[in-house]
Scaffold this motif. Structure first.
Motif, PDB file in Angstrom:
ATOM      1  N   UNK A  91      11.293  -5.887  -7.219  1.00  0.00           N
ATOM      2  CA  UNK A  91      10.699  -6.318  -5.951  1.00  0.00           C
ATOM      3  C   UNK A  91      10.501  -7.816  -6.016  1.00  0.00           C
ATOM      4  N   UNK A  92      10.973  -8.519  -5.003  1.00  0.00           N
ATOM      5  CA  UNK A  92      10.919  -9.984  -5.052  1.00  0.00           C
ATOM      6  C   UNK A  92       9.893 -10.503  -4.053  1.00  0.00           C
ATOM      7  N   UNK A 113      13.187   4.590 -10.361  1.00  0.00           N
ATOM      8  CA  UNK A 113      12.407   5.057 -11.519  1.00  0.00           C
ATOM      9  C   UNK A 113      11.728   3.881 -12.213  1.00  0.00           C
ATOM     10  N   UNK A 114      12.507   2.889 -12.616  1.00  0.00           N
ATOM     11  CA  UNK A 114      11.911   1.677 -13.196  1.00  0.00           C
ATOM     12  C   UNK A 114      12.223   0.449 -12.340  1.00  0.00           C
ATOM     13  N   UNK A 115      13.420   0.446 -11.742  1.00  0.00           N
ATOM     14  CA  UNK A 115      13.840  -0.670 -10.880  1.00  0.00           C
ATOM     15  C   UNK A 115      14.055  -0.156  -9.467  1.00  0.00           C
ATOM     16  N   UNK A 142       0.783  -1.220   0.000  1.00  0.00           N
ATOM     17  CA  UNK A 142       0.000   0.000   0.000  1.00  0.00           C
ATOM     18  C   UNK A 142       0.820   1.277   0.000  1.00  0.00           C
ATOM     19  N   UNK A 143       1.980   1.217  -0.630  1.00  0.00           N
ATOM     20  CA  UNK A 143       2.846   2.404  -0.686  1.00  0.00           C
ATOM     21  C   UNK A 143       3.237   2.644  -2.142  1.00  0.00           C
ATOM     22  N   UNK A 144       3.661   3.869  -2.475  1.00  0.00           N
ATOM     23  CA  UNK A 144       4.110   4.141  -3.849  1.00  0.00           C
ATOM     24  C   UNK A 144       5.304   3.257  -4.227  1.00  0.00           C
ATOM     25  N   UNK A 145       5.367   2.923  -5.509  1.00  0.00           N
ATOM     26  CA  UNK A 145       6.499   2.160  -6.019  1.00  0.00           C
ATOM     27  C   UNK A 145       6.291   0.665  -6.057  1.00  0.00           C
TER      28      UNK A 145
END
Length: 441
Positions: free
Chosen positions: A118-119, A208-210, A109-112
């Motif tokens: 993310x594993x 940004x992307x990773x 529930x957080x940005x990103x």
């Protein structure tokens, strides 16, 4: 539906109960019949390779007469027509359906949350793809000190990464374990170089992307890898859409036969809820052994057999840091939070004769019902024998064993494997002594 422990257990049991039955398993993944619980130990290099986690190959199920449809998504259930609807529109009829759709990790529930990198520990193929990244990584963040979070924190520290554990609670596994049980684990993590961030909220995944790190209520932490170990939530979307009754935990409601509220539909595993034995409170998200046993019951009954599943007393245990911890049902903290009255006995013993090399301290806490002194729960931390003690105490609670019974239990005495005094008996004797001294002791 589902190729995890519950689904595969159900398929095998159905075939055993009715050898001529046509049994199909639908899974969205590339494999079935492997142990996702072993994945952290491959990442930590305690297990050499992922191949050891594959329990049975595809040919095994073919020979067993079980038709596994891999990488196949069930989009909806038409319970009235007795059909499942697959992606693409194919409809497959059934006489009995077993829902074993498992769990999903709770959304942080957080940005990103959409960032690459993310594993989530679940699919063995994704774990195989991710593992080489750890050879180059230097810093890791583990989000939440859940059971998986404890395993991954230990694994990544073993792997030599600078490991940070972020959790909003005051100590590790705080929703299950008491603070004095978690304390030795946390001390050993400190020895291993783990940096613990308790009472710290996750606010965002950065990048940004990773993903390149996390932002928390106490500041930012850079990371090459981030492992999300939020708690398991039941994957019940298909069941809910089919108007199958859902319980207060979010799990599918089943009876002792694993039958749901809809005729001909059974369910098992992490998508259901089951009652705890002494309180009958619904529980959800138990272990793989629970899921497998539930699947066996569901599969047998779906194929015309008769089998029942009892309320659970939830023995649990794990390796965390340099310790083993475990318990049964409720600890002191959980029972207090739920308003369950209890009388407690506590003792520290040893795992072997005190002169035998390699002995470990074993701390045991026993919770008993006031008056009857029936065992309600237990918590333990030690170096060996925790699993066996948890299994024994769960059966003791199920059978109504009391502190008086445990205080005089017989035990094995053999210097390499057992001390003169069993720590469980010592804890029960402490509980009786405190009771004799009166309130407040």
């Amino acid at each position: 539906m589902g190729g995890g422990a519950a689904g595969i257990g159900a398929a095998g049991a159905a075939k055993q109960a009715s050898p001529d039955a046509r049994v199909q398993v639908f899974t969205e993944f590339e494999d079935v019949g492997y142990s996702p619980c072993g994945i952290p130990y491959v990442h930590g290099r305690e297990i050499e390779s992922f191949s050891g986690l594959i329990l049975q190959g595809k040919e095994f199920y073919e020979k067993a007469g079980i038709d596994v449809r891999y990488e196949t998504t069930v989009e909806s259930l038409d319970v009235g027509a007795g059909e499942v609807v697959l992606a693409g529109g194919e409809r497959v009829g059934y006489d009995a359906l077993i829902v074993a759709t498992g769990f999903t990790y709770a959304d942080p529930g957080v940005p990103g949350s959409q960032l690459d990198g993310l594993h989530y520990v679940k699919n063995i193929r994704r774990a195989m793809e991710w593992d080489p990244i750890l050879d180059q990584a230097k810093k890791a963040v583990v989000v939440e000190a859940s059971p998986l979070g404890l395993e991954m924190t230990t694994a990544l520290a073993h792997r030599g990464l600078e490991t940070h554990l972020v959790d909003a609670h005051p100590w590790a596994l705080s929703e299950v374990a008491d603070p004095d049980i978690a304390a030795p684990v946390q001390a050993s993590w400190a020895e291993m170089g783990v940096q613990m961030h308790f009472n710290t909220r996750l606010e965002a995944f950065l990048g940004s992307t990773t993903v390149t790190g996390v932002r928390t209520s106490e500041g930012e932490i850079e990371a090459d890898v981030v492992v999300v170990c939020t708690h398991k939530t039941p994957n019940n979307a298909l069941a809910r859409a089919a108007s199958i009754e859902i319980g207060s935990t979010g799990g599918i409601v089943v009876d002792e036969r694993m039958a749901t509220s809809r005729a001909g539909v059974f369910a098992a595993g992490d998508c259901i809820e089951v009652p705890q034995g002494s309180t009958m409170l619904p529980l959800q998200g138990l272990s793989g052994s629970h899921a497998y046993s539930q699947g066996k019951v569901a599969g047998t009954n779906a194929a015309g057999g008769q089998r029942a599943y009892d309320p659970v007393f939830v023995p649990w245990g794990m390796v965390a840091g340099k310790w083993m911890i475990g318990g049964v049902s409720f600890g002191e903290t959980t029972a207090g939070a739920l308003g369950i009255p209890f009388h407690m006995g506590v003792a520290e013993g040893i795992s072997r004769a005190r002169y035998y090399p390699g002995l470990h301290k074993v701390r045991v806490k026993l919770l008993a019902e006031p008056g009857s002194l029936r065992l309600l729960g237990a918590q333990m931390v030690g170096g060996e024998g925790i699993k066996e003690r948890a299994d024994f105490l769960a059966m003791a609670a199920k059978k109504g064993i009391t502190l008086r019974d445990l205080a005089t239990m017989e035990n094995v005495y053999s210097p390499p494997i057992g001390a003169l005094n069993e720590p469980i008996a010592l804890a029960a004797q402490n509980g009786l002594a405190r009771l004799a001294r009166g309130p407040g002791s």
